[in-house]
Write an enzyme that holds these catalytic residues in place. Structure first.
Site, PDB file in Angstrom:
ATOM      1  N   HIS A 139       0.878  -1.176   0.000  1.00  0.00           N
ATOM      2  CA  HIS A 139       0.000   0.000   0.000  1.00  0.00           C
ATOM      3  C   HIS A 139       0.913   1.224   0.000  1.00  0.00           C
ATOM      4  O   HIS A 139       2.035   1.171   0.508  1.00  0.00           O
ATOM      5  CB  HIS A 139      -0.836  -0.053   1.284  1.00  0.00           C
TER       6      HIS A 139
ATOM      7  N   GLN B   2      -4.515  -5.393   6.901  1.00  0.00           N
ATOM      8  CA  GLN B   2      -5.503  -6.336   6.358  1.00  0.00           C
ATOM      9  C   GLN B   2      -5.405  -7.718   6.998  1.00  0.00           C
ATOM     10  O   GLN B   2      -6.102  -8.638   6.567  1.00  0.00           O
ATOM     11  CB  GLN B   2      -5.314  -6.475   4.834  1.00  0.00           C
TER      12      GLN B   2
ATOM     13  N   ASP C 132       3.004  -4.665   8.058  1.00  0.00           N
ATOM     14  CA  ASP C 132       1.793  -3.879   7.848  1.00  0.00           C
ATOM     15  C   ASP C 132       0.619  -4.845   8.032  1.00  0.00           C
ATOM     16  O   ASP C 132       0.324  -5.666   7.154  1.00  0.00           O
ATOM     17  CB  ASP C 132       1.821  -3.283   6.431  1.00  0.00           C
TER      18      ASP C 132
ATOM     19  N   LYS D   9     -10.689  -0.754  10.302  1.00  0.00           N
ATOM     20  CA  LYS D   9     -10.879  -1.924   9.442  1.00  0.00           C
ATOM     21  C   LYS D   9     -11.276  -3.152  10.263  1.00  0.00           C
ATOM     22  O   LYS D   9     -11.431  -4.242   9.732  1.00  0.00           O
ATOM     23  CB  LYS D   9      -9.593  -2.215   8.667  1.00  0.00           C
TER      24      LYS D   9
ATOM     25  N   CYS E 262      -4.772   2.503  -3.651  1.00  0.00           N
ATOM     26  CA  CYS E 262      -3.526   2.980  -3.029  1.00  0.00           C
ATOM     27  C   CYS E 262      -2.382   1.997  -3.244  1.00  0.00           C
ATOM     28  O   CYS E 262      -1.541   1.792  -2.365  1.00  0.00           O
ATOM     29  CB  CYS E 262      -3.703   3.257  -1.537  1.00  0.00           C
TER      30      CYS E 262
HETATM   31  N1  PLP Z   1      -1.831  -1.000   4.475  1.00  0.00           N
HETATM   32  C1  PLP Z   1      -2.784  -1.711   3.875  1.00  0.00           C
HETATM   33  C2  PLP Z   1      -2.472  -3.085   3.404  1.00  0.00           C
HETATM   34  C3  PLP Z   1      -4.058  -1.177   3.703  1.00  0.00           C
HETATM   35  O1  PLP Z   1      -5.001  -1.897   3.101  1.00  0.00           O
HETATM   36  C4  PLP Z   1      -4.314   0.124   4.174  1.00  0.00           C
HETATM   37  C5  PLP Z   1      -5.623   0.757   3.971  1.00  0.00           C
HETATM   38  O2  PLP Z   1      -6.369   0.416   3.095  1.00  0.00           O
HETATM   39  C6  PLP Z   1      -3.288   0.822   4.810  1.00  0.00           C
HETATM   40  C7  PLP Z   1      -2.062   0.233   4.943  1.00  0.00           C
HETATM   41  C8  PLP Z   1      -3.487   2.200   5.342  1.00  0.00           C
HETATM   42  O3  PLP Z   1      -4.439   2.182   6.343  1.00  0.00           O
HETATM   43  P1  PLP Z   1      -4.934   3.569   6.961  1.00  0.00           P
HETATM   44  O4  PLP Z   1      -5.502   4.352   5.810  1.00  0.00           O
HETATM   45  O5  PLP Z   1      -5.974   3.156   7.944  1.00  0.00           O
HETATM   46  O6  PLP Z   1      -3.760   4.219   7.556  1.00  0.00           O
END
Ligand code: PLP
Length: 409
Positions: free
Chosen positions: A122, A202, A199, A225, A366
């Site tokens: 992401h 998900q 990270d 999430k 993203c």
């Molecule tokens: N990493 C992953 C794999 C994501 O799917 C997301 C959000 O969709 C993020 C990071 C970023 O999350 P946040 O926007 O809650 O900071």
């Protein structure tokens, strides 16, 4: 297992309509819906306990502080951390990664070092490292992605050498759904002396995650999430590492002593990383979400998603011209089905589905470099969570056929 129809009744928004049709929400990878208890826990706080935390010697402030700090213990149990001192409150996953880059990264990395990420990150696990790279001049490498949407592990030996000080990678891809082999990657990174950040945006909401079993050094995830409110997240790190790291934001609450002549000293963990009045109601909301998920059981949540994704992959395969991104085997991926449909732009798919009350995601999610890797500007993603049902998948298939009839013929 749990009873999905009964569970759905706990989510007020799932009883509503969109465009005159019952809402079918297939966008939980972007943000999940919230059960009544989460919403009410936050309301209760505002109705009954609202006060600033840590500061006041009065009943409301003590009540608010207890509720707010108590959530750390729930997080400790949820991810099997060792101590509440390891649980840093943030706004979201993105802030967790920026915290790591700007504290550990800025204090440690030099132009002689490398940071390793992957081609399926992401943007939140790409851009903070690029910004820092521009300032410090280290090398930013990435593990390529195979045609099947998995990490190219054959490339790892040439990428993971002693120059690498950090390997930061996604546990479960938000686009491909790929579940990466964390334990193995952690072992290989540690063998060359690199630290590992996961990270977990998900993964933590969808499956049991045990930081001690994974062996990682840092983990970031977002409350919104996992049935919790927006504006709140967790950054976890091993205590001895956090202890050595300089603070991130400066201000109230994160200090021990402030002197105009002698400078300032920092509060103990975890408060060293938490400046200013925090998101108190949101912390309490995450606590309620963790109670909710723990009661369901994260193994059950994962099992439900495997069953539903199995059903979805079979049903969607019948749609002519569909091309999936990522692994096809539901045991190898999270609860997402990401695809392109011949002759129909993903935005047209999403707009047509929306007219039928179905919410999916269209775009690059993203993850532009990943889409570039597959030679497409955008894709459509249906993502499932603990409240979705097979009948919603059926409606998605009908909707896709409608989009095809409208646009592709
Ligand atoms: N990493 C992953 C794999 C994501 O799917 C997301 C959000 O969709 C993020 C990071 C970023 O999350 P946040 O926007 O809650 O900071």
């Amino acid at each position: 297992m749990y009873d999905t129809p009964a569970l759905r009744e706990q989510f007020p928004i799932l009883q509503t309509t969109v465009q005159g049709k019952p809402l079918i929400y297939l966008d939980s990878a972007a943000t999940s819906q919230k059960p009544r208890e989460v919403i009410e826990s936050m309301n209760r706080y505002y109705y009954e306990s609202n006060a600033n935390v840590h500061r006041g010697i009065h009943t409301l402030s003590e009540r608010a502080t207890q509720a707010y700090e108590g959530v750390r213990k729930k997080v400790v149990r949820f991810i099997n951390a060792s101590s509440v001192r390891e649980i840093i409150y943030t706004r979201n996953t993105t802030e967790g990664i920026n915290l790591l880059a700007n504290t550990w990264g800025r204090a440690t990395l030099t132009s002689k070092d490398a940071v390793l990420i992957t081609g399926m990150e992401h943007h939140s696990n790409i851009v903070p490292w690029q910004i820092l790279q521009q300032q410090l001049g280290f090398e930013l490498r990435h593990v390529p992605v195979t045609d099947g949407g998995e990490l190219d592990l054959d490339a790892l030996p040439r990428l993971l050498d002693s120059k690498v000080k950090l390997f930061s990678f996604v546990h479960v891809s938000n686009v491909l759904g790929t579940i990466n082999p964390v334990e193995m990657l952690v072992r290989q990174a540690h063998e060359v002396g690199a630290l590992v950040h996961i990270d977990g945006a998900q993964s933590v909401p969808h499956m049991p995650v045990d930081v001690q079993a994974l062996g990682c050094d840092f983990l970031s995830f977002s409350s919104h999430k996992m049935c919790g409110p927006t504006g709140f997240g967790i950054f976890w790190g091993r205590r001895e590492l956090l202890q050595e790291m300089p603070p991130f934001f400066g201000g109230g609450d994160m200090i021990s002593v402030v002197s105009l002549e002698q400078g300032s000293t920092w509060a103990e963990l975890p408060h060293k990383f938490e400046a200013g009045t925090p998101s108190i109601a949101e912390a309490i909301g995450l606590g309620a979400a963790i109670d909710f998920l723990s009661e369901l059981g994260m193994d059950n949540v994962r099992q439900h998603e495997i069953e539903l994704t199995t059903y979805a992959m079979e049903a969607l395969s019948e749609v002519p011209g569909i091309r999936f991104l990522g692994p096809l085997d539901p045991h190898k991926k999270g609860g997402v089905a990401t695809f392109t449909l011949e002759g129909v732009h993903p935005h047209d798919i999403a707009a047509t589905l929306d007219e039928q009350g179905i919410a999916i995601r269209a775009g690059h999610h993203c993850a532009q470099p990943l889409h570039e890797r597959f030679g497409i500007p955008a894709s459509a993603r249906a993502s499932f969570y603990l409240y979705n049902e097979p009948s919603e998948v059926d409606a998605l298939v009908v909707g896709l056929r409608k989009a095809q009839a409208l646009y592709a013929l």
